[in-house]
Design an enzyme around this catalytic site. Structure first.
Site, PDB file in Angstrom:
ATOM      1  CD  GLU A  66     -35.402 -36.342  -2.168  1.00 45.71           C
ATOM      2  OE1 GLU A  66     -34.728 -36.178  -2.241  1.00 45.71           O
ATOM      3  OE2 GLU A  66     -35.944 -36.670  -1.013  1.00 45.71           O
ATOM      4  CD  GLU A  91     -41.065 -34.208   4.991  1.00 49.57           C
ATOM      5  OE1 GLU A  91     -41.243 -34.481   4.452  1.00 49.57           O
ATOM      6  OE2 GLU A  91     -42.386 -33.440   5.635  1.00 49.57           O
ATOM      7  CG  ASP A 118     -50.274 -30.280   1.251  1.00 54.35           C
ATOM      8  OD1 ASP A 118     -49.592 -30.725  -0.510  1.00 54.35           O
ATOM      9  OD2 ASP A 118     -50.582 -30.504   1.173  1.00 54.35           O
ATOM     10  CG  ASP A 140     -46.834 -40.170   4.523  1.00 57.04           C
ATOM     11  OD1 ASP A 140     -46.021 -40.798   5.507  1.00 57.04           O
ATOM     12  OD2 ASP A 140     -47.722 -38.702   4.469  1.00 57.04           O
ATOM     13  CE  LYS A 144     -56.592 -48.457  10.410  1.00 57.87           C
ATOM     14  NZ  LYS A 144     -56.627 -46.870  11.279  1.00 57.87           N
ATOM     15  CG  ASP A 176     -41.704 -49.932   3.110  1.00 63.68           C
ATOM     16  OD1 ASP A 176     -42.001 -48.835   2.416  1.00 63.68           O
ATOM     17  OD2 ASP A 176     -41.936 -50.345   4.425  1.00 63.68           O
ATOM     18  NE  ARG A 214     -34.819 -39.812  10.215  1.00 63.47           N
ATOM     19  CZ  ARG A 214     -34.335 -39.586  11.484  1.00 63.47           C
ATOM     20  NH1 ARG A 214     -32.974 -39.339  11.410  1.00 63.47           N
ATOM     21  NH2 ARG A 214     -34.946 -40.484  12.609  1.00 63.47           N
ATOM     22  CE1 TYR A 215     -42.063 -45.521   6.748  1.00 62.29           C
ATOM     23  CE2 TYR A 215     -41.220 -46.732   4.740  1.00 62.29           C
ATOM     24  CZ  TYR A 215     -41.751 -46.095   5.791  1.00 62.29           C
ATOM     25  OH  TYR A 215     -43.070 -46.970   5.791  1.00 62.29           O
ATOM     26  CD  GLU A 216     -33.775 -48.150   0.810  1.00 58.83           C
ATOM     27  OE1 GLU A 216     -34.469 -48.571  -0.041  1.00 58.83           O
ATOM     28  OE2 GLU A 216     -32.406 -48.110   0.792  1.00 58.83           O
TER      29      GLU A 216
END
Ligand SMILES: C[S@@+](CC[C@H](N)C(=O)[O-])C[C@H]1O[C@@H](n2cnc3c(N)ncnc32)[C@H](O)[C@@H]1O
Length: 234
Positions: A66, A91, A118, A140, A144, A176, A214-216
């Site tokens: 993951e 992470e 990383d 992430d 831009k 998303d 959490r991000y979802e």
């Protein structure tokens, strides 16, 4: 005479540290983190970039990866659901690692390893065709246009990912961000993957064993729409 590989220069644009850590989280990092190591990943401890011994790490179990596990909730969930699998998570964000360590203290699985850094450093030391499944959940977004080349779905990440995945391995991407879907569908197949969707429910409905991250949850609260993309390494 052979020379050790040269440490490549790698820019990292994300955050490594956020708000203040709780005392308990500082303790998890100091006391627990080393025990979850998958082996020597860092350049200082493994300058020759010797491949990790995944057989020994997970006693011959299939290995999943993951990338950017955030608070680790999905990883802990998958580890509990699939005890016959070993899962390596990576992470670089120390607050996320501390959150995962709290969960691991409670669940104490025997099939989890953590690289606190990383993913590119981890790729260096993963053997070829060693990973049976990879998760990239809400990477992430870098919205831009001039930052799109920082996204995970670029050759710098997809080439080593393709190398470490077994033929037939599954690669799951959740995002998303519509433009991230576009870039993923453009770039991932170029690196030896087939998109497995047959109809809209395949990207609109989460996987059967999904646990919302959490991000979802944040994306849903803010009215953005999740996309679930499934690829197979061909
Ligand atoms: C938007 S967050 C999503 C976290 C989690 N997957 C979730 O869904 O809640 C993206 C995560 O990817 C991590 N990340 C960014 N670059 C990375 C890299 N090169 N290697 C590993 N993780 C990375 C970030 O630190 C961040 O925690």
């Amino acid at each position: 005479m052979s020379h050790p590989p040269q440490r490549p220069h790698r820019n990292f644009y994300g955050r490594r540290r956020g708000k203040h850590l709780r005392e308990s989280q500082e303790a998890y990092l100091a006391e627990d983190l080393a025990a979850w190591s998958p082996g020597p990943v860092g350049w200082d401890e493994n300058p020759d970039r010797r491949p990790l011994d995944l057989e020994a790490l997970f006693a011959g179990r299939e290995v999943w990866l993951e990338v950017g596990f955030g608070g680790g909730e999905h990883m802990v969930h998958q580890a509990a659901l699939h005890p016959d699998t070993g899962i390596i998570g990576c992470e670089p964000y120390i607050n996320g690692i501390a959150m995962l360590l709290g969960k691991l203290r409670r669940a104490n699985p025997d099939n989890v390893a953590i690289h606190p850094g990383d993913v590119r450093d981890l790729f260096d030391v993963l053997p070829d065709a060693s990973i049976a499944r990879a998760f990239l959940l809400y990477p992430d977004p870098w919205p831009k246009a001039r930052h799109h080349r920082r996204r995970f779905v670029t050759p710098e990440h997809l080439e080593p990912l393709a190398r470490v995945l077994k033929p037939g391995a599954i690669f799951r991407v959740a995002t998303d961000i519509p433009d991230y879907v576009r870039q993923t569908l453009q770039e991932v197949p170029r690196h030896g993957f087939a998109w497995l969707a047959e109809g809209p429910s395949d990207w609109r409905v989460p996987w059967d064993d999904w646990l919302s991250t959490r991000y979802e949850q944040k994306a849903l609260r803010e009215g953005r729409v999740p996309h679930y993309l499934t690829f197979r390494r061909v």
